[in-house]
Design a protein around this motif. Structure first.
Motif, PDB file in Angstrom:
ATOM      1  N   ASP A 114      30.814 -31.017 -48.419  1.00  0.00           N
ATOM      2  CA  ASP A 114      31.431 -32.908 -47.912  1.00  0.00           C
ATOM      3  C   ASP A 114      32.462 -32.541 -48.379  1.00  0.00           C
ATOM      4  O   ASP A 114      32.850 -32.781 -49.156  1.00  0.00           O
ATOM      5  CB  ASP A 114      30.375 -34.088 -48.780  1.00  0.00           C
ATOM      6  N   TYR A 115      33.656 -33.594 -47.053  1.00  0.00           N
ATOM      7  CA  TYR A 115      34.941 -33.529 -47.878  1.00  0.00           C
ATOM      8  C   TYR A 115      35.386 -34.979 -47.616  1.00  0.00           C
ATOM      9  O   TYR A 115      34.383 -35.825 -45.998  1.00  0.00           O
ATOM     10  CB  TYR A 115      35.448 -32.531 -46.864  1.00  0.00           C
ATOM     11  N   ASN A 116      36.684 -35.051 -47.926  1.00  0.00           N
ATOM     12  CA  ASN A 116      37.085 -36.786 -47.406  1.00  0.00           C
ATOM     13  C   ASN A 116      38.577 -36.361 -47.455  1.00  0.00           C
ATOM     14  O   ASN A 116      39.028 -37.398 -47.954  1.00  0.00           O
ATOM     15  CB  ASN A 116      36.438 -37.416 -48.714  1.00  0.00           C
ATOM     16  N   SER A 146      44.710 -35.088 -43.012  1.00  0.00           N
ATOM     17  CA  SER A 146      44.461 -36.515 -42.345  1.00  0.00           C
ATOM     18  C   SER A 146      43.268 -36.818 -42.981  1.00  0.00           C
ATOM     19  O   SER A 146      42.549 -35.814 -44.417  1.00  0.00           O
ATOM     20  CB  SER A 146      43.480 -35.690 -41.644  1.00  0.00           C
ATOM     21  N   GLN A 176      40.721 -38.482 -42.748  1.00  0.00           N
ATOM     22  CA  GLN A 176      38.639 -38.185 -42.060  1.00  0.00           C
ATOM     23  C   GLN A 176      37.949 -37.930 -42.835  1.00  0.00           C
ATOM     24  O   GLN A 176      37.866 -36.398 -44.191  1.00  0.00           O
ATOM     25  CB  GLN A 176      39.044 -37.186 -41.208  1.00  0.00           C
ATOM     26  N   ARG A 177      36.341 -38.028 -43.331  1.00  0.00           N
ATOM     27  CA  ARG A 177      35.499 -37.385 -43.368  1.00  0.00           C
ATOM     28  C   ARG A 177      34.685 -36.939 -43.027  1.00  0.00           C
ATOM     29  O   ARG A 177      34.120 -37.578 -41.366  1.00  0.00           O
ATOM     30  CB  ARG A 177      34.640 -39.291 -44.826  1.00  0.00           C
ATOM     31  N   GLY A 178      33.635 -36.130 -43.650  1.00  0.00           N
ATOM     32  CA  GLY A 178      32.812 -35.141 -42.373  1.00  0.00           C
ATOM     33  C   GLY A 178      32.220 -34.843 -43.188  1.00  0.00           C
ATOM     34  O   GLY A 178      32.048 -34.638 -44.330  1.00  0.00           O
ATOM     35  N   HIS A 179      30.618 -34.207 -42.843  1.00  0.00           N
ATOM     36  CA  HIS A 179      30.145 -33.290 -43.902  1.00  0.00           C
ATOM     37  C   HIS A 179      29.561 -31.534 -43.105  1.00  0.00           C
ATOM     38  O   HIS A 179      29.003 -31.993 -41.436  1.00  0.00           O
ATOM     39  CB  HIS A 179      28.906 -34.265 -43.555  1.00  0.00           C
ATOM     40  N   ILE A 180      29.519 -30.559 -43.207  1.00  0.00           N
ATOM     41  CA  ILE A 180      29.326 -29.434 -42.715  1.00  0.00           C
ATOM     42  C   ILE A 180      27.912 -29.018 -43.564  1.00  0.00           C
ATOM     43  O   ILE A 180      27.873 -28.053 -44.670  1.00  0.00           O
ATOM     44  CB  ILE A 180      30.927 -28.634 -42.964  1.00  0.00           C
ATOM     45  N   ASP A 190      31.121 -26.798 -37.411  1.00  0.00           N
ATOM     46  CA  ASP A 190      32.552 -27.820 -36.995  1.00  0.00           C
ATOM     47  C   ASP A 190      33.760 -27.888 -36.864  1.00  0.00           C
ATOM     48  O   ASP A 190      33.874 -26.243 -37.365  1.00  0.00           O
ATOM     49  CB  ASP A 190      32.254 -29.060 -37.954  1.00  0.00           C
ATOM     50  N   LEU A 218      37.126 -29.514 -36.580  1.00  0.00           N
ATOM     51  CA  LEU A 218      38.277 -30.467 -37.213  1.00  0.00           C
ATOM     52  C   LEU A 218      39.443 -30.268 -36.430  1.00  0.00           C
ATOM     53  O   LEU A 218      40.200 -29.419 -35.994  1.00  0.00           O
ATOM     54  CB  LEU A 218      38.016 -29.666 -38.316  1.00  0.00           C
ATOM     55  N   LEU A 257      40.344 -28.590 -47.874  1.00  0.00           N
ATOM     56  CA  LEU A 257      39.134 -29.893 -47.723  1.00  0.00           C
ATOM     57  C   LEU A 257      39.188 -30.012 -48.737  1.00  0.00           C
ATOM     58  O   LEU A 257      38.259 -29.793 -49.457  1.00  0.00           O
ATOM     59  CB  LEU A 257      37.685 -29.142 -46.935  1.00  0.00           C
TER      60      LEU A 257
END
Length: 153
Positions: free
Chosen positions: A60-62, A80, A82-86, A92, A94, A129
């Motif tokens: 998980d990154y933010n 950036s 942006q938040r996400g989940h790999i 994914d 980015l 990340l």
């Protein structure tokens, strides 16, 4: 008593390090660069990265940060929030906006020798990340690019 206390602290510290999971590094590839609206003395691009997570645990990154060097000199940087989940054993794409100042381009131009062309220039992409106190994943990608042929990215 003091020595015993210090010995206990050292043992606890060493055992705590053993509890951190071993993670393989992320596999990062630059898969594209697209122009973005720019200002007077800068150019902006959207750098597309493919991140592959070869681990048993998800990431998980933010936040994301990038620095791009071309031919051994800094060229572009970007961040950036942006938040996400790999997911585990997943990948994914980015997209991170980066800025290239006119001064960076000038440094690059002055750094080229007269015999060197814009083909096959070495690049190094460093980034991270953000993932909390100990979850930050750093990455690096190296390769060669052709600035005279943008489709080579």
């Amino acid at each position: 008593m003091r020595r015993f206390f210090v010995l206990i602290l050292v043992c606890l510290s060493l055992s705590a390090c053993a509890l951190w999971p071993n993670r393989d590094p992320l596999a990062i590839n630059v898969v594209g660069i697209e122009p973005l609206p720019s200002q007077e003395l800068e150019m902006r691009f959207a750098v597309k990265l493919r991140l592959q997570n070869p681990n048993e645990t998800a990431i998980d990154y933010n936040g994301v940060a990038l620095d791009l060097e071309v031919n051994g000199r800094p060229l572009a940087s970007g961040v950036s929030d942006q938040r996400g989940h790999i997911g585990r054993y997943s990948e994914d794409i980015l997209v991170i906006p980066v800025s290239v100042s006119a001064f960076s381009v000038l440094r690059q131009t002055l750094g080229l020798s007269q015999t060197q062309t814009l083909d096959n220039l070495p690049y190094v992409l460093r980034g991270k990340l953000a993932g909390g106190l100990f979850g930050t994943q750093r990455f690096i990608d190296r390769g060669r690019i052709s600035l005279s042929n943008p489709d080579a990215w």
